[in-house]
Design a protein around this motif. Structure first.
Motif, mmCIF file in Angstrom:
data_model
loop_
_atom_site.group_PDB
_atom_site.id
_atom_site.type_symbol
_atom_site.label_atom_id
_atom_site.label_comp_id
_atom_site.label_asym_id
_atom_site.label_seq_id
_atom_site.Cartn_x
_atom_site.Cartn_y
_atom_site.Cartn_z
ATOM 1 N N ALA A 128 64.008 12.821 11.846
ATOM 2 C CA ALA A 128 64.621 13.030 13.157
ATOM 3 C C ALA A 128 64.581 11.745 13.989
ATOM 4 O O ALA A 128 65.561 11.372 14.637
ATOM 5 C CB ALA A 128 63.911 14.170 13.893
ATOM 6 N N ARG A 129 63.434 11.055 13.952
ATOM 7 C CA ARG A 129 63.306 9.784 14.690
ATOM 8 C C ARG A 129 64.306 8.748 14.186
ATOM 9 O O ARG A 129 64.951 8.046 14.965
ATOM 10 C CB ARG A 129 61.894 9.192 14.494
ATOM 11 C CG ARG A 129 60.847 9.769 15.389
ATOM 12 C CD ARG A 129 59.484 9.154 15.020
ATOM 13 N NE ARG A 129 58.411 9.834 15.702
ATOM 14 C CZ ARG A 129 58.079 9.578 16.966
ATOM 15 N NH1 ARG A 129 58.702 8.636 17.654
ATOM 16 N NH2 ARG A 129 57.115 10.256 17.543
ATOM 17 N N GLU A 132 67.776 9.682 15.314
ATOM 18 C CA GLU A 132 67.940 9.461 16.758
ATOM 19 C C GLU A 132 68.067 7.968 17.078
ATOM 20 O O GLU A 132 68.900 7.574 17.903
ATOM 21 C CB GLU A 132 66.751 10.044 17.524
ATOM 22 C CG GLU A 132 66.899 11.529 17.781
ATOM 23 C CD GLU A 132 65.634 12.137 18.382
ATOM 24 O OE1 GLU A 132 64.924 11.417 19.121
ATOM 25 O OE2 GLU A 132 65.370 13.317 18.106
ATOM 26 N N ARG A 156 69.358 20.751 10.153
ATOM 27 C CA ARG A 156 69.811 20.925 11.546
ATOM 28 C C ARG A 156 70.022 19.588 12.226
ATOM 29 O O ARG A 156 71.000 19.382 12.933
ATOM 30 C CB ARG A 156 68.757 21.733 12.328
ATOM 31 C CG ARG A 156 69.263 23.094 12.722
ATOM 32 C CD ARG A 156 68.340 23.747 13.714
ATOM 33 N NE ARG A 156 68.874 23.682 15.061
ATOM 34 C CZ ARG A 156 68.140 23.604 16.158
ATOM 35 N NH1 ARG A 156 66.826 23.544 16.077
ATOM 36 N NH2 ARG A 156 68.718 23.584 17.335
ATOM 37 N N THR A 165 59.736 14.894 11.069
ATOM 38 C CA THR A 165 59.814 14.162 12.329
ATOM 39 C C THR A 165 60.319 12.735 12.095
ATOM 40 O O THR A 165 61.103 12.212 12.888
ATOM 41 C CB THR A 165 58.432 14.136 13.012
ATOM 42 O OG1 THR A 165 57.962 15.482 13.103
ATOM 43 C CG2 THR A 165 58.514 13.535 14.404
#
Lengths: 343, 239
Positions: free
Chosen positions: A223-224, A227, A175, A220
């Motif tokens: 994702a970090r 980002e 995702r 996580t």
């Protein structure tokens, strides 16, 4: 072989309505109806959507399985069904169907453990299981290491995930990367064009001495990382991120699986569950097993994902082992422990 | 052996053997019954809102045993179609489909509120009509339908808050009883059954089948969509 009993197996623990038929360890039919497309836009399996789909799909899927096997209902000698673990409402549809088939046909009913069925299914492809063997079960709902002295009688839990299941991490990372649900096959495909060493993502519980897993921190971390790159205006090379994430998952899975083999002096490793369809997991597991002198068994992808044949296979084992059938007030148990092979 | 009438023609006493197995899991009453086309031969009910899956088959086995019958003699299987809480509701409909398939007989469904209305109106000839039958829909709502007599549904089924039920009509069923303070105790028909017992469901189904009226296929009546929202963009993990 033809005098072995015919077992009908029913699986509805998540989003697949699976109906399989076996004669002993011979697979005769494996019919599946999946509601995965109905869940895709929600980014995960919606329990009520799955339960509704099971009720719609059960009768036609059973008919398809009988047709594939060239059998009539009256030929069936026993009915096996996943009684847990899984989604409560979804399990209940399969259990209700199985009870009614067993009642109507006047044959024994076996409520079985979904995870033990993922182990037993390999017998349909590679014959009787070595006793004991170590099993690594990895899917969207489970990540477990098991010691299996006898799949019909005794399964021992060695470790499991303390947070997300491996397949869940694949879905969540997909995702973040803008890949569709379910994430596993898409990450596997994207990763083939990327490098597994491009980004050094963390390996949770890598050296903690346990046989447990943790994938939440990894998810996580990905994702970090994504980002931060986006915030800095950099473009992300999806194949590299996918491959590096995947490498972290399969590195931990195979390391712990082989650690379990060593600790318990077992020379046979079986990998099952939906994530066992991952090409990198299969390749790295083979490489490490070869180096360690461990024999590796992985069923073909169609038997790794949830299906009814695996339930029928375990039912056939229970029948052969002379285990007593389940009572007709058999409950569905969404959190059935792995140590319970049948109820 | 055929009875012979005055004209010498065989008198057709009974065309076919009828044995309707009916059950309902749309309310806390897990209930099963056998009906021979004329009367209820056996009925068994357990009130438990959480164990439909465990209780139904033993209940079916009990009524077959109590009636001194065999499952092989069953000529039709009928399940309550709801509306009712979905997890329990599906147990009845799945069981009806699967049992009927193995027995080689048809499976049908009847609206659960129809069975409740039928039981209430046949047991209370003085019941003012029209009336409303209501069952618990959880989430502080009820499933309901309006009837002009024991066999005629005028509108519904619907899901609504109890205070939004049609005003002034007599009410039957647990959906009314549990909200007595909201709907007014005086409107609740005394002595009417709270649940749709399978004996009433079987009798209504047997009546409709004998009349040649078609019954619905064994599919649930869902009055709410699944709770699910499409996700937005992934949540940020960095501050």
């Amino acid at each position: 072989m033809t005098d072995e009993p015919l077992v009908l197996g029913i699986e509805t623990s998540c989003d697949e309505t699976g109906v399989g038929i076996v004669r002993g360890h011979t697979l005769l039919a494996n019919a599946i109806a999946s509601s995965v497309d109905e869940h895709a836009r929600f980014g995960g399996v919606v329990p009520e959507v799955a339960s509704r789909a099971h009720l719609e799909a059960m009768t036609p899927t059973v008919e398809r399985a009988l047709e594939q096997a060239g059998l009539k209902f009256g030929d069936i000698d026993a009915v096996a069904v996943t009684a847990g673990p899984g989604l409560a409402g979804a399990l209940l549809v399969g259990v209700a169907a199985a009870k009614a088939y067993a009642l109507g046909l006047g044959v024994p009913l076996y409520g079985v453990n979904h995870l033990a069925a993922h182990v037993a299914v390999d017998e349909l492809e590679h014959g009787p299981l070595p006793r004991p063997c170590i099993a690594l079960l990895v899917s969207g709902g489970h990540s477990s290491l098991l010691l299996v002295p006898d799949v019909a009688r005794e399964v021992i839990s060695l470790g499991s995930t303390v947070d997300d299941a491996a397949g869940e991490a694949f879905d969540k990372v997909a995702r973040v990367l803008g890949l569709p649900f379910p994430g596993g096959p898409h990450i596997d495909r994207a990763a083939r064009e990327g490098s597994g060493t491009a980004v050094a993502f963390p390996r949770g519980k890598y050296d903690d001495g346990t046989l447990d897993f943790s994938f939440s921190g990894l998810k996580t971390a990905v994702a970090r990382w994504v980002e931060a790159k986006r915030a800095a205006g950099e473009t992300i090379h999806v194949p590299d991120v996918a491959a590096s994430f995947q490498e972290a998952v399969v590195d931990v899975l195979t390391r712990k699986a082989l650690d379990a083999c060593r600790r318990y002096d077992v020379h046979d490793l079986l990998i099952g569950g939906g994530v066992a369809a991952n090409s990198r997991l299969r390749a790295l597991a083979q490489e490490r097993c070869d180096a360690a002198g461990v024999r590796l068994r992985v069923p073909r992808p169609g038997l790794c994902t949830d299906n009814g044949a695996m339930v029928a296979a375990l039912g056939a084992d229970l029948l052969a082992a002379g285990v007593s059938p389940s009572a007709h007030d058999l409950p569905a148990d969404s959190s059935m422990p792995i140590t319970t092979v049948n109820v | 052996m055929a009875a012979v009438g005055a004209g010498g023609e065989p008198k057709r006493l009974r065309l076919t053997f009828v044995l309707v197995l009916a059950f309902d899991t749309a309310t806390p009453a897990v209930t099963a019954a056998l009906h021979d086309g004329e009367r209820v031969l056996a009925e068994s009910t357990t009130i438990d809102a959480r164990r439909h899956g465990e209780l139904l088959v033993p209940q079916v086995e009990a009524v077959v045993r109590d009636a001194g019958a065999s499952l092989r003699e069953v000529t039709a299987v009928v399940a309550g179609a709801g509306p009712g809480p979905y997890t329990g509701l599906r147990v009845g409909l799945m069981t009806a489909q699967a049992l009927a398939t193995t027995l080689g007989v048809p499976a049908y469904s009847v609206c659960t509120l129809d069975a409740l209305a039928y039981a209430a109106a046949t047991a209370n000839p003085d019941l003012g009509t029209p009336f409303v039958a209501a069952t618990d829909a959880r989430r502080k709502e009820v499933f309901w339908a309006r009837y002009s007599d024991a066999r005629t549904r005028d509108e519904g089924p619907f899901v609504a808050k109890p205070q939004d039920l049609p005003a002034d009509l007599p009410l039957v069923g647990a959906g009314a009883r549990m909200y007595a303070e909201v709907v007014g105790e005086a409107r609740i028909v005394p002595g009417a059954p709270e649940y749709p017992y399978a004996g009433a469901l079987a009798a209504l189904a047997a009546e409709r089948l004998a009349a040649g009226a078609g019954l619905e296929p064994p599919r649930p009546i869902y009055l709410r969509r699944p709770d699910a929202r499409e996700p937005g963009a992934p949540k940020k993990v960095t501050a």
